[in-house]
Design an enzyme around this catalytic site. Sequence first.
Site, PDB file in Angstrom:
ATOM      1  N   THR A   1       0.887  -1.165   0.000  1.00  0.00           N
ATOM      2  CA  THR A   1       0.000   0.000   0.000  1.00  0.00           C
ATOM      3  C   THR A   1       0.916   1.204   0.000  1.00  0.00           C
ATOM      4  O   THR A   1       2.088   1.079   0.350  1.00  0.00           O
ATOM      5  CB  THR A   1      -0.835  -0.015   1.307  1.00  0.00           C
TER       6      THR A   1
ATOM      7  N   ARG B   1     -13.598  -7.679  -1.591  1.00  0.00           N
ATOM      8  CA  ARG B   1     -12.921  -7.571  -0.284  1.00  0.00           C
ATOM      9  C   ARG B   1     -12.384  -6.142  -0.113  1.00  0.00           C
ATOM     10  O   ARG B   1     -11.789  -5.572  -1.014  1.00  0.00           O
ATOM     11  CB  ARG B   1     -11.778  -8.584  -0.218  1.00  0.00           C
ATOM     12  N   VAL B   2     -12.604  -5.584   1.057  1.00  0.00           N
ATOM     13  CA  VAL B   2     -12.105  -4.245   1.369  1.00  0.00           C
ATOM     14  C   VAL B   2     -11.209  -4.335   2.589  1.00  0.00           C
ATOM     15  O   VAL B   2     -11.573  -4.959   3.590  1.00  0.00           O
ATOM     16  CB  VAL B   2     -13.279  -3.271   1.627  1.00  0.00           C
TER      17      VAL B   2
ATOM     18  N   ASP C   1      -8.120  -2.096   5.074  1.00  0.00           N
ATOM     19  CA  ASP C   1      -8.112  -0.940   5.970  1.00  0.00           C
ATOM     20  C   ASP C   1      -7.955   0.389   5.246  1.00  0.00           C
ATOM     21  O   ASP C   1      -8.369   1.430   5.749  1.00  0.00           O
ATOM     22  CB  ASP C   1      -6.986  -1.090   6.997  1.00  0.00           C
TER      23      ASP C   1
ATOM     24  N   THR D   1       0.081   0.256   6.528  1.00  0.00           N
ATOM     25  CA  THR D   1       0.194  -0.659   5.390  1.00  0.00           C
ATOM     26  C   THR D   1       0.327  -2.070   5.958  1.00  0.00           C
ATOM     27  O   THR D   1       0.634  -2.248   7.131  1.00  0.00           O
ATOM     28  CB  THR D   1       1.410  -0.332   4.502  1.00  0.00           C
TER      29      THR D   1
END
Length: 364
Positions: A217, A245-246, A248, A268
């Site tokens: 990330t 899917r999600v 943070d 991350t």
Amino acid sequence: MDQIVSRRDFLAAAGAGVGLAAAGASLGQVGQVRQEPRRIEVAGPLARPAVIASGNGREAARLAYEMLLAGADPLEAAVSGVALVEDDPEDSSVGLGGLPNEDGVVELDASVMHGPTHRAAGVASLRNIRNPARVALEVARRTDHVLIVGEGALRFAKRVGFQEENLLTDKSREAWLRWRSTLSREDDWLQEDEWDLPPDARTGRRAALEVPYTTGTVHCSALTAAGDLAGTTSTSGLSWKLPGRVGDSPIIGAGLYTDNAVGSAGATGRGEAVLQVCGARTAVMRMEMGDSPEDACLYVLQMIADRTRFKRLQDDRGRPNFNVTMYAIRKDGAFGSAAMLPGATYAVCDAQGARVAPSRALFE
Ligand code: GLY
């Protein structure tokens, strides 16, 4: 009956400095007034402006810092910095070239938060748009919403002028095919060692490469010379994830949180773990309570470690077998980063220039 405190009463009480301790309140009581956020005491010369980013965000930090020097808004600076990483097809964890879901489709998540206005927004499961952080910024600027997902996020992005494109590069498509082929000997996909292809026809490299896997990330938090803060976090999420899917990154308080009175933090790594402890909000809250940025990051990681109870998520010593890296910057310009496991890095840019440094590891 529980006492309800009106917003006006709350603000009046907060302004008068009536705090939890003074009121003898406990967290279990409803309707008690509480203090204003603790302002960060500034001692010594200010290290402002300054920008902190994840280790893949050195150029992001540099650009954001240059924009701050030129007087840019901190959120515009952070989002512009992160766009460099989103645009980079070689970064397989973000934007163009990000590793896709199990269907081979790239789905991106991002959030933004602007300290001076406390505006926040996220987009999740966004397809075909390479700069989700910029889309999140437009959500914050143009709507009253905080989170838009999937088809709605794509429609919003197109309405405000973003161009659709295929985000799967040859490299990420090849990685997905290789991952797909490793799944089962029972399905119709041949294992990689059974492919009837010359090795160099695959990625231009030998096929003995491991199937890549990422929860990478990019995060960036920016602090202006005047002490205003903003942050953004952007990702393609967990590689080979279930569609929809999600993690943070688009969730305010998990992958990103900014409080203009205190600081800004991001995360991350394994998003599921960060979500379960409200990681970024917790880091900012710890800075508000007096922790240094690095200690605030370590606190979040310790929370995660203490709550990682499934064997499948533990190494043979019972410690988390996954990484999470936290990043934090305080209103006075102090910054820090910590990771669950060794080897993580963070980027920073201040008057000493842009550089990458090791994050402190909770478990050495
Ligand atoms: N931290 C990125 C994700 O888990 O989606």
